[in-house]
Scaffold this active site. Structure first.
Site, PDB file in Angstrom:
ATOM      1  N   LYS A 137     -14.355   2.115   9.609  1.00 25.62           N
ATOM      2  CA  LYS A 137     -13.148   2.732  10.174  1.00 25.62           C
ATOM      3  C   LYS A 137     -13.450   3.318  11.554  1.00 25.62           C
ATOM      4  O   LYS A 137     -12.604   3.253  12.463  1.00 25.62           O
ATOM      5  CB  LYS A 137     -12.608   3.806   9.236  1.00 25.62           C
ATOM      6  CG  LYS A 137     -11.982   3.261   7.957  1.00 25.62           C
ATOM      7  CD  LYS A 137     -10.747   2.403   8.234  1.00 25.62           C
ATOM      8  CE  LYS A 137      -9.564   3.236   8.679  1.00 25.62           C
ATOM      9  NZ  LYS A 137      -8.355   2.398   8.911  1.00 25.62           N
ATOM     10  N   ASP A 160      -3.308 -11.878   6.616  1.00 31.70           N
ATOM     11  CA  ASP A 160      -4.479 -11.553   5.810  1.00 31.70           C
ATOM     12  C   ASP A 160      -5.564 -11.035   6.744  1.00 31.70           C
ATOM     13  O   ASP A 160      -6.174 -11.803   7.498  1.00 31.70           O
ATOM     14  CB  ASP A 160      -4.955 -12.795   5.054  1.00 31.70           C
ATOM     15  CG  ASP A 160      -6.058 -12.492   4.061  1.00 31.70           C
ATOM     16  OD1 ASP A 160      -6.680 -11.412   4.167  1.00 31.70           O
ATOM     17  OD2 ASP A 160      -6.307 -13.337   3.188  1.00 31.70           O
ATOM     18  N   LEU A 161      -5.818  -9.740   6.698  1.00 33.28           N
ATOM     19  CA  LEU A 161      -6.774  -9.146   7.632  1.00 33.28           C
ATOM     20  C   LEU A 161      -8.195  -9.653   7.419  1.00 33.28           C
ATOM     21  O   LEU A 161      -9.041  -9.511   8.300  1.00 33.28           O
ATOM     22  CB  LEU A 161      -6.746  -7.618   7.513  1.00 33.28           C
ATOM     23  CG  LEU A 161      -5.399  -6.933   7.794  1.00 33.28           C
ATOM     24  CD1 LEU A 161      -5.581  -5.425   7.831  1.00 33.28           C
ATOM     25  CD2 LEU A 161      -4.780  -7.432   9.093  1.00 33.28           C
ATOM     26  N   TYR A 209     -17.446   2.427   4.367  1.00 35.50           N
ATOM     27  CA  TYR A 209     -16.025   2.621   4.653  1.00 35.50           C
ATOM     28  C   TYR A 209     -15.835   3.431   5.933  1.00 35.50           C
ATOM     29  O   TYR A 209     -15.122   3.027   6.851  1.00 35.50           O
ATOM     30  CB  TYR A 209     -15.339   3.306   3.473  1.00 35.50           C
ATOM     31  CG  TYR A 209     -13.928   3.782   3.778  1.00 35.50           C
ATOM     32  CD1 TYR A 209     -12.913   2.880   4.054  1.00 35.50           C
ATOM     33  CD2 TYR A 209     -13.635   5.149   3.796  1.00 35.50           C
ATOM     34  CE1 TYR A 209     -11.632   3.316   4.350  1.00 35.50           C
ATOM     35  CE2 TYR A 209     -12.355   5.594   4.074  1.00 35.50           C
ATOM     36  CZ  TYR A 209     -11.356   4.681   4.352  1.00 35.50           C
ATOM     37  OH  TYR A 209     -10.094   5.117   4.652  1.00 35.50           O
ATOM     38  N   GLY A 235       0.808  -1.206   0.000  1.00 35.09           N
ATOM     39  CA  GLY A 235       0.000   0.000   0.000  1.00 35.09           C
ATOM     40  C   GLY A 235       0.848   1.266   0.000  1.00 35.09           C
ATOM     41  O   GLY A 235       2.061   1.230   0.247  1.00 35.09           O
ATOM     42  N   GLN A 236       0.182   2.389  -0.260  1.00 33.74           N
ATOM     43  CA  GLN A 236       0.896   3.667  -0.325  1.00 33.74           C
ATOM     44  C   GLN A 236       1.647   3.965   0.967  1.00 33.74           C
ATOM     45  O   GLN A 236       2.815   4.381   0.936  1.00 33.74           O
ATOM     46  CB  GLN A 236      -0.087   4.805  -0.592  1.00 33.74           C
ATOM     47  CG  GLN A 236      -0.740   4.779  -1.950  1.00 33.74           C
ATOM     48  CD  GLN A 236      -1.527   6.045  -2.195  1.00 33.74           C
ATOM     49  OE1 GLN A 236      -0.958   7.078  -2.551  1.00 33.74           O
ATOM     50  NE2 GLN A 236      -2.830   5.988  -1.993  1.00 33.74           N
ATOM     51  N   ALA A 266      -5.644  -1.438   5.380  1.00 28.47           N
ATOM     52  CA  ALA A 266      -7.082  -1.262   5.575  1.00 28.47           C
ATOM     53  C   ALA A 266      -7.815  -1.595   4.285  1.00 28.47           C
ATOM     54  O   ALA A 266      -7.211  -1.682   3.210  1.00 28.47           O
ATOM     55  CB  ALA A 266      -7.397   0.170   6.005  1.00 28.47           C
ATOM     56  N   TYR A 267      -9.123  -1.746   4.399  1.00 32.64           N
ATOM     57  CA  TYR A 267     -10.001  -1.832   3.242  1.00 32.64           C
ATOM     58  C   TYR A 267     -10.340  -0.397   2.876  1.00 32.64           C
ATOM     59  O   TYR A 267     -11.027   0.303   3.623  1.00 32.64           O
ATOM     60  CB  TYR A 267     -11.254  -2.621   3.602  1.00 32.64           C
ATOM     61  CG  TYR A 267     -12.205  -2.850   2.440  1.00 32.64           C
ATOM     62  CD1 TYR A 267     -12.395  -4.118   1.923  1.00 32.64           C
ATOM     63  CD2 TYR A 267     -12.927  -1.795   1.877  1.00 32.64           C
ATOM     64  CE1 TYR A 267     -13.272  -4.342   0.863  1.00 32.64           C
ATOM     65  CE2 TYR A 267     -13.794  -2.005   0.822  1.00 32.64           C
ATOM     66  CZ  TYR A 267     -13.958  -3.274   0.321  1.00 32.64           C
ATOM     67  OH  TYR A 267     -14.822  -3.491  -0.731  1.00 32.64           O
ATOM     68  N   THR A 268      -9.871   0.080   1.725  1.00 31.30           N
ATOM     69  CA  THR A 268     -10.010   1.492   1.378  1.00 31.30           C
ATOM     70  C   THR A 268     -10.823   1.736   0.110  1.00 31.30           C
ATOM     71  O   THR A 268     -10.903   2.876  -0.348  1.00 31.30           O
ATOM     72  CB  THR A 268      -8.618   2.142   1.206  1.00 31.30           C
ATOM     73  OG1 THR A 268      -7.889   1.445   0.185  1.00 31.30           O
ATOM     74  CG2 THR A 268      -7.838   2.103   2.509  1.00 31.30           C
TER      75      THR A 268
END
Length: 291
Positions: free
Chosen positions: A130, A37-38, A126, A10-11, A61-63
Site C-alpha cells: 500500500k 481485474d487489478l 500489505y 467491497g465495503q 485493493a488487496y486487503t
C-alpha cells in the site's frame, strides 16, 4: 460528474453506492472483475480509457493482511502496480484521482495520533504494498488525493463488527487483542467524505489537491475496547477478555499504534468523520435488525 469506482462488492464501493443518492451531481460507475481485474496488467487502465470518467476513485485493493505474507507479489500487483497504472491512465484523460490507502503504512510506534507527514515504516506485505501504491499514485498523477483510513467496518461484507456479532451468538467469552490501538472507521462515513470531495471537485474547487490526508473515525480504541463496545451496543452478554498480541500470533505483524489524526482533512476541507462510538451504533443496530 461521471465517476469511475474501482471495485463493486467491497465495503467501500457498496457504501459509495448507498451514499450516492445524496449527491445528484455525481454519477457513479463501478468497475469490477472480470472487466476490471487489478491482478491483470493493463485491465484497469483499459476500463478507464473506455469509460472516460471525469474522476476516478481507487477503492479496490488487496486487503487480506495475513494472506499477503504468503502471496506478496499478488498484493504488490494489486496494491502498487495497478495503483500506478490507474493513476497514469486517469492522468492521460485528464481525470483527477482519489486513492484510498491505509494506516498499516505506519510502523506502530508512538502514543499520539499519526499525522500525514510522519515517517512510514510498514511492518508487513500489505502495508508495504500500500505504501508502494501511494508512491506510484504520486508519480503517475499529480492531480490526486490520497486518503488513508483504518479499521474499516460496515453493514456489508466481512469485517470485525460482523465477526464479533457472529461469535457472540455462540460464546460466553471472546479473547481480543488489547495492545493494538487504532481508529475504527464506518465505511459509510468514509464514503460520504469521498463523495463530498468529489462533489466539490465537480463544482470546480481544486483546493487541497495533490496531498495526502487521514480520514478515519475520530478517537481511538484497542481491538478489545472496540469489541466490548459492540457487545454493549448489541446487548450481548458475551464477555471480552483482553489479551496481548503475543497470545494471538498471526502471519502478519500489525502496528501496535496506528491512530490517525484527521486535523488536516478538517482544516483543508471542513470535513471530519464522527467519533467512532457514534458511528458504530447505527451499524450494530442495522446488522441486528437485518438478522
Amino acid at each position: 460528474m461521471k465517476i469511475l469506482v474501482t471495485g463493486r462488492d467491497g465495503q467501500l464501493a457498496r457504501s459509495l453506492a448507498e451514499g450516492a443518492c445524496d449527491y445528484p451531481d455525481l454519477s457513479l460507475h463501478f468497475a469490477a472483475r472480470p472487466e476490471c481485474d487489478l491482478a491483470v496488467p493493463g485491465s484497469a487502465a483499459a476500463v478507464i480509457r473506455e469509460t472516460r470518467p471525469d474522476l476516478v476513485i481507487s477503492a479496490a485493493a488487496y486487503t487480506a493482511v495475513d494472506k499477503a505474507e504468503q502471496e506478496p507479489e499478488l498484493a504488490r500487483r494489486i496494491n502498487a502496480q495497478a495503483a500506478g497504472e490507474i493513476a497514469e491512465a486517469a492522468a492521460a484523460i485528464g481525470a483527477p484521482l482519489i486513492h484510498v490507502s491505509t494506516d498499516y503504512v505506519f510502523g506502530g510506534t508512538g502514543d499520539a495520533p499519526m499525522r500525514e507527514d510522519e515517517p512510514i515504516a510498514p511492518l508487513g506485505a500489505y502495508g508495504r504494498t500500500k505504501a508502494e501504491g501511494e508512491a506510484a499514485v504520486g508519480e503517475g498523477q499529480g492531480d490526486h488525493l490520497i486518503l488513508r483510513t483504518a479499521w474499516v467496518y460496515s453493514p456489508f461484507g466481512a469485517n470485525f463488527v460482523k465477526t464479533m456479532l457472529r461469535l457472540a451468538r455462540g460464546r460466553d467469552e471472546i479473547a481480543v487483542v488489547a495492545d493494538q490501538m487504532g481508529s475504527p472507521t464506518n465505511a459509510l462515513d468514509l464514503a460520504d467524505v469521498l463523495l463530498a470531495l468529489a462533489s466539490r471537485r465537480a463544482g470546480g474547487d481544486r483546493t487541497g489537491w495533490g496531498e495526502t490526508y487521514h480520514a478515519a473515525g475520530s478517537g481511538q480504541a484497542s481491538w478489545a475496547e472496540f469489541a466490548a463496545e459492540i457487545m454493549r451496543m448489541s446487548g450481548a452478554q458475551t464477555r471480552i477478555r483482553p489479551i496481548p498480541t503475543s497470545d494471538f500470533p498471526t502471519p502478519a505483524k500489525r502496528p501496535a499504534w496506528s491512530v490517525l489524526d484527521g486535523a488536516k482533512l478538517n482544516e483543508t476541507f471542513g470535513l471530519a468523520l464522527p467519533e467512532w462510538k457514534t458511528s458504530l451504533a447505527p451499524v450494530v443496530k442495522r446488522l441486528l435488525d437485518e438478522g
